[in-house]
Each structure stands twice: as C-alpha cells, then as structure tokens.
Design a protein around this motif. Structure first.
Motif, mmCIF file in Angstrom:
data_model
loop_
_atom_site.group_PDB
_atom_site.id
_atom_site.type_symbol
_atom_site.label_atom_id
_atom_site.label_comp_id
_atom_site.label_asym_id
_atom_site.label_seq_id
_atom_site.Cartn_x
_atom_site.Cartn_y
_atom_site.Cartn_z
ATOM 1 N N ASP A 1 -33.564 -66.505 -33.434
ATOM 2 C CA ASP A 1 -33.681 -65.709 -34.685
ATOM 3 C C ASP A 1 -34.385 -64.592 -34.646
ATOM 4 O O ASP A 1 -33.873 -63.589 -35.290
ATOM 5 C CB ASP A 1 -34.645 -66.854 -35.706
ATOM 6 C CG ASP A 1 -33.980 -68.049 -35.991
ATOM 7 O OD1 ASP A 1 -32.555 -68.004 -35.871
ATOM 8 O OD2 ASP A 1 -34.799 -68.914 -36.599
ATOM 9 N N GLU A 2 -35.318 -64.388 -33.559
ATOM 10 C CA GLU A 2 -36.243 -63.052 -33.499
ATOM 11 C C GLU A 2 -34.823 -62.080 -33.013
ATOM 12 O O GLU A 2 -34.985 -60.816 -33.333
ATOM 13 C CB GLU A 2 -37.187 -63.122 -32.596
ATOM 14 C CG GLU A 2 -38.417 -63.837 -33.143
ATOM 15 C CD GLU A 2 -39.877 -63.425 -32.528
ATOM 16 O OE1 GLU A 2 -39.745 -62.987 -31.393
ATOM 17 O OE2 GLU A 2 -40.625 -63.848 -33.048
ATOM 18 N N GLU A 3 -34.323 -62.544 -32.044
ATOM 19 C CA GLU A 3 -33.078 -61.616 -31.563
ATOM 20 C C GLU A 3 -32.160 -61.142 -32.520
ATOM 21 O O GLU A 3 -31.696 -59.771 -32.349
ATOM 22 C CB GLU A 3 -32.222 -62.307 -30.569
ATOM 23 C CG GLU A 3 -33.040 -62.505 -28.999
ATOM 24 C CD GLU A 3 -32.225 -63.417 -28.018
ATOM 25 O OE1 GLU A 3 -30.886 -63.564 -28.051
ATOM 26 O OE2 GLU A 3 -32.797 -64.108 -27.331
ATOM 27 N N ALA B 1 -36.685 -68.192 -31.016
ATOM 28 C CA ALA B 1 -36.268 -66.849 -30.056
ATOM 29 C C ALA B 1 -35.224 -66.143 -30.519
ATOM 30 O O ALA B 1 -34.780 -65.043 -30.644
ATOM 31 C CB ALA B 1 -36.314 -67.333 -28.741
ATOM 32 N N ALA C 1 -45.242 -62.190 -26.816
ATOM 33 C CA ALA C 1 -44.085 -62.599 -27.459
ATOM 34 C C ALA C 1 -44.233 -64.448 -27.682
ATOM 35 O O ALA C 1 -43.893 -64.901 -28.506
ATOM 36 C CB ALA C 1 -42.709 -62.295 -27.057
ATOM 37 N N LEU D 1 -32.824 -60.649 -35.600
ATOM 38 C CA LEU D 1 -33.516 -59.583 -36.456
ATOM 39 C C LEU D 1 -33.682 -58.566 -35.757
ATOM 40 O O LEU D 1 -33.454 -57.285 -35.916
ATOM 41 C CB LEU D 1 -34.963 -60.316 -36.855
ATOM 42 C CG LEU D 1 -34.885 -61.482 -37.769
ATOM 43 C CD1 LEU D 1 -36.298 -61.956 -38.034
ATOM 44 C CD2 LEU D 1 -34.197 -60.625 -39.240
ATOM 45 N N ARG E 1 -46.194 -70.320 -34.595
ATOM 46 C CA ARG E 1 -45.538 -70.840 -35.835
ATOM 47 C C ARG E 1 -44.960 -72.090 -35.465
ATOM 48 O O ARG E 1 -44.633 -72.576 -36.495
ATOM 49 C CB ARG E 1 -44.181 -69.939 -35.779
ATOM 50 C CG ARG E 1 -44.346 -68.310 -36.168
ATOM 51 C CD ARG E 1 -42.974 -67.552 -35.537
ATOM 52 N NE ARG E 1 -41.856 -68.052 -36.456
ATOM 53 C CZ ARG E 1 -40.546 -67.377 -36.005
ATOM 54 N NH1 ARG E 1 -40.317 -66.485 -35.056
ATOM 55 N NH2 ARG E 1 -39.592 -67.976 -36.941
ATOM 56 N N LYS F 1 -35.435 -61.413 -24.709
ATOM 57 C CA LYS F 1 -34.467 -60.897 -25.921
ATOM 58 C C LYS F 1 -33.132 -61.621 -25.384
ATOM 59 O O LYS F 1 -32.469 -62.177 -26.381
ATOM 60 C CB LYS F 1 -34.190 -59.486 -25.802
ATOM 61 C CG LYS F 1 -34.951 -58.853 -26.681
ATOM 62 C CD LYS F 1 -34.668 -57.110 -27.008
ATOM 63 C CE LYS F 1 -35.531 -56.703 -27.887
ATOM 64 N NZ LYS F 1 -35.392 -54.918 -27.858
ATOM 65 N N ILE G 1 -44.660 -66.891 -30.782
ATOM 66 C CA ILE G 1 -43.703 -67.941 -31.307
ATOM 67 C C ILE G 1 -44.605 -69.422 -31.287
ATOM 68 O O ILE G 1 -44.278 -70.174 -32.206
ATOM 69 C CB ILE G 1 -42.675 -68.185 -30.202
ATOM 70 C CG1 ILE G 1 -41.555 -67.010 -30.335
ATOM 71 C CG2 ILE G 1 -41.819 -69.482 -30.425
ATOM 72 C CD1 ILE G 1 -40.634 -67.026 -29.175
#
Lengths: 221, 169
Positions: free
Chosen positions: B165-167, B163, B109, B169, B116, A2, B113
């Motif tokens: 972009d996912e954070e 990564a 995770a 969201l 994609r 994260k 990624i």
C-alpha cells in the motif's frame, strides 16, 4: 523496502543493530538508582501519617470545645458587671398561671422592655426586689382589684370592683375574663351584657309540657 | 533493611545482564510513539523495580523482562495517543527521499509499519525480529506455540500488504 517487503531481511538488519549495542553500557547507574529511589522513600508515608494525626487531634479538640462551650457562655453571662444598670420593675396586673401550685411571677413594666439594650452594655437583673413569687391561693379569691376598667383583663375567679359598685367575681367568657356572675349593668362591658342576655339553657331531659302538650297543641292548631 | 539492599543489588545485576534487551525495546517503540528513548527507558526501569518484588522466577528472567518492557512501552503509547503532539514551528519538514542503502531508514520504515499493527501483533513481531523461538514467544505472550505460529503468519501477510500500500502511494 520499496520493491518487496522481506521480513527476513528486516530481521537481519535488526540483529545487526543489536550486535552494535553489545558491550556498551546502555543504562547508567544513575538511571537504575532513580528507578529504585522512589520505592523506599519514607516521605509520602510519613506525610500521610502526620496528616491523619493532625486530623484526629483537630477532631478531638473540636469535640472537647463543643462540650465545654455552653457552660462557659452561661458563666460569662451571669458574671456581674462592675456598674450594673438595673432594670426597674413596676407592679402591674399579676398574671398567675392556670396550673395549681405554679408560682406566679410579676411582669416587668412595658417601658422597661422597650428600652433599647446595646449588646455591649452589660445588664444585670436584680433578683430579689424585682421578682416576687406569690402562691396562687393568695391571689385567686382574696385580692380585690380596685377601679378597673371593663376592658381590663383579669384572671378568672378574681373579685373585681368597678368604681363604687359591689365586688364581682370574674368568669371566662368568649376569651375575655371580665364577666361577673352577679347582675351587672349592661353599660359596663359588652361581654357582660351579652352574658346576661343569654337565655337559660333548656333542660336536657324532656318535660311533660315539651314532650306531650306542645306537640298536641301544634297538631290542633 | 538488609533484604532491601540485597534486592537492590540483585535488581541492578539483572538490569545489567539484560540492558541490551531493554534498550532495544526502547529504540523500537520510542521512535514510533513520539517519546524519547530516555523517558521510555526510565519508565520501564521503574515498572521493572515495582514488579521485581513479585517476580517469583516461575519463568525465565528474560521472558519476564520482555513482558514488562513491552507492556510498558505499549501502555506509554496509549497514554501518548491522548496527548496532543506539540512540535515547534519549523520542524514540519517534507520527508526526504529514502536511501535504499541506509539500514537505519529501512528500520524506521519497519517501525512505522509495526506501529500500525494491533498491540498483541506488535509484541509478537518484535519478539520474532529479536530472534526468539516460537516457544519463547509463546511463553512471553502466554499463549500456545501453535497459536503463535498462526498469528505470526497472518502478521507477515498483513505487513506485506501494508508495505505494498505504501509503495502504491
């Protein structure tokens, strides 16, 4: 993951997992055998060869049957039945053909033709008595047809007698055969009367009267 | 007949030597492509056996295995994309909050990624994660080493962007 994406860390994780896999049997013998087995399976090839042979055999059989079929059918048709039903032929007006030397065959009676023939009912044609072949020379001039009506059809050059009148020779006019060269009363046949009334054809070559006198007279008058 | 038996034995030995390599490809790609590890493993083994007769040993055994396994896995992915996903009712669960300490979750995770990326990029990053050198990756990918380095740098940047972009969201 994260906070920050570190690919080096991911690589470490990956390798740690890989090390856990070391020394373990990950692929069984059955799995390898299952992958190998389909390759040298002879069944698909054998099935394909068998199908080809069947197709070739079927084609050959069909061809041989196609060639033999007409002969078989004719033989079957010509085979006489145990109790033949003969078709009777009556003498009718003979219909000789126009070609010289062509055999003339008498026609069967119209009633015989009208008889319904069931497909299952075998029919045998009696060859000798029913069919009579006559040479055209014998028919053309010597045969005299008695008591014919004016509307009857007779072939060309046949001698024809109407009642008690003198025999006359038939000629072809307007698609009808019954016209005589000798004088015939006009009440006998409309075509004959018309034929008699026909004016004589004018000569093709110009005569003195046609070419000189008539034009002069026309000019004077 | 003897040749066949010989080639079967040689093939089995080759698979045994490289079973970890094959299995890791299955683990990496089966999870992200919606197929099972067992199915993908069988598919890769069949493709390896099909191509084994034509393998001329012009490259190393592992290089050839990587090529076949990665191509099969990605081909399988292409076929799976055309099929609708059938899942029984009750299996649509909310994603649970990931535990940062779990290696497995981090790896999953990572797989998400990788899934994609473009197919060539997936192959390159997989080989990089498997600790292959630039030269070895170039051999497997049949491209120059310089090209591999350039592309690898771009892929890393792309993955970082994904990564982040996912954070967000």
């Amino acid at each position: 993951m994260k906070n920050n994406f570190d690919l080096e860390k991911m690589q470490e994780l990956w390798n740690r997992q890989s090390q856990q896999l070391e020394g373990r049997q990950l692929i069984s013998d059955e799995e390898i055998a299952a992958a190998i087995t389909p390759r040298h399976s002879w069944l698909p090839k054998a099935a394909a060869v068998a199908a080809l042979l069947l197709m070739a055999g079927g084609a050959a059989l069909w061809l041989s049957q196609t060639q033999q079929e007409p002969a078989t059918e004719v033989t079957a048709m010509l085979t006489p039945s145990p109790q033949p039903t003969p078709i009777t032929f009556e003498d009718a007006t003979p219909q000789p053909q126009a070609d010289e030397g062509t055999p003339i065959v008498r026609k069967a009676h119209a009633d015989a033709k009208r008889q319904p023939l069931l497909p299952s009912e075998p029919v045998t044609i009696e060859e000798e008595p029913a069919i009579e072949v006559m040479p055209e020379a014998a028919v053309s001039s010597d045969l005299v047809c008695q008591n014919l009506q004016p509307t009857d059809m007779v072939e060309t050059n046949r001698l024809v007698t109407f009642g008690e009148r003198k025999p006359q020779k038939a000629v072809l006019v307007e698609g009808h055969n019954l016209v005589s060269t000798s004088p015939i009363p006009s009440d006998l046949h409309p075509f004959m009367a018309r034929h008699e009334e026909e004016p004589e054809a004018t000569p093709e070559h110009p005569t003195f009267r046609n070419s000189v006198i008539e034009p002069l007279l026309a000019c004077i008058l | 007949m003897l040749t066949k038996l010989h080639s079967e034995k040689a093939f089995t030995a080759m698979v045994r030597r490289n079973e970890a390599l094959i299995y890791k490809v299955c683990l990496a790609f089966a999870s992200q492509h919606g197929t099972t590890v067992e199915d993908l493993k069988q598919e890769i083994l069949c493709k390896l056996w099909e191509g084994y007769g034509g393998f001329r040993h012009q490259c190393s055994e592992s290089t050839w295995l990587y090529r076949v396994a990665l191509n099969t896995a990605l081909m399988q992915h292409r076929q799976e994309q055309h099929r609708p996903e059938i899942r029984p009712l009750g299996t649509f669960e909310e994603p649970q909050a990931s535990d940062e300490g779990s290696d497995q979750q981090q790896l999953e995770a990572l797989y998400a990624i990788i899934a994609r990326l473009e197919q060539d990029e997936q192959k390159i990053i997989y080989l990089y994660l498997d600790r292959l050198s630039g030269k070895e990756i170039a051999e497997v990918m049949e491209m120059s080493e310089t090209n591999v380095k350039v592309r690898l740098h771009r892929i890393k940047l792309k993955m970082k962007g994904m990564a982040q972009d996912e954070e967000q969201l």
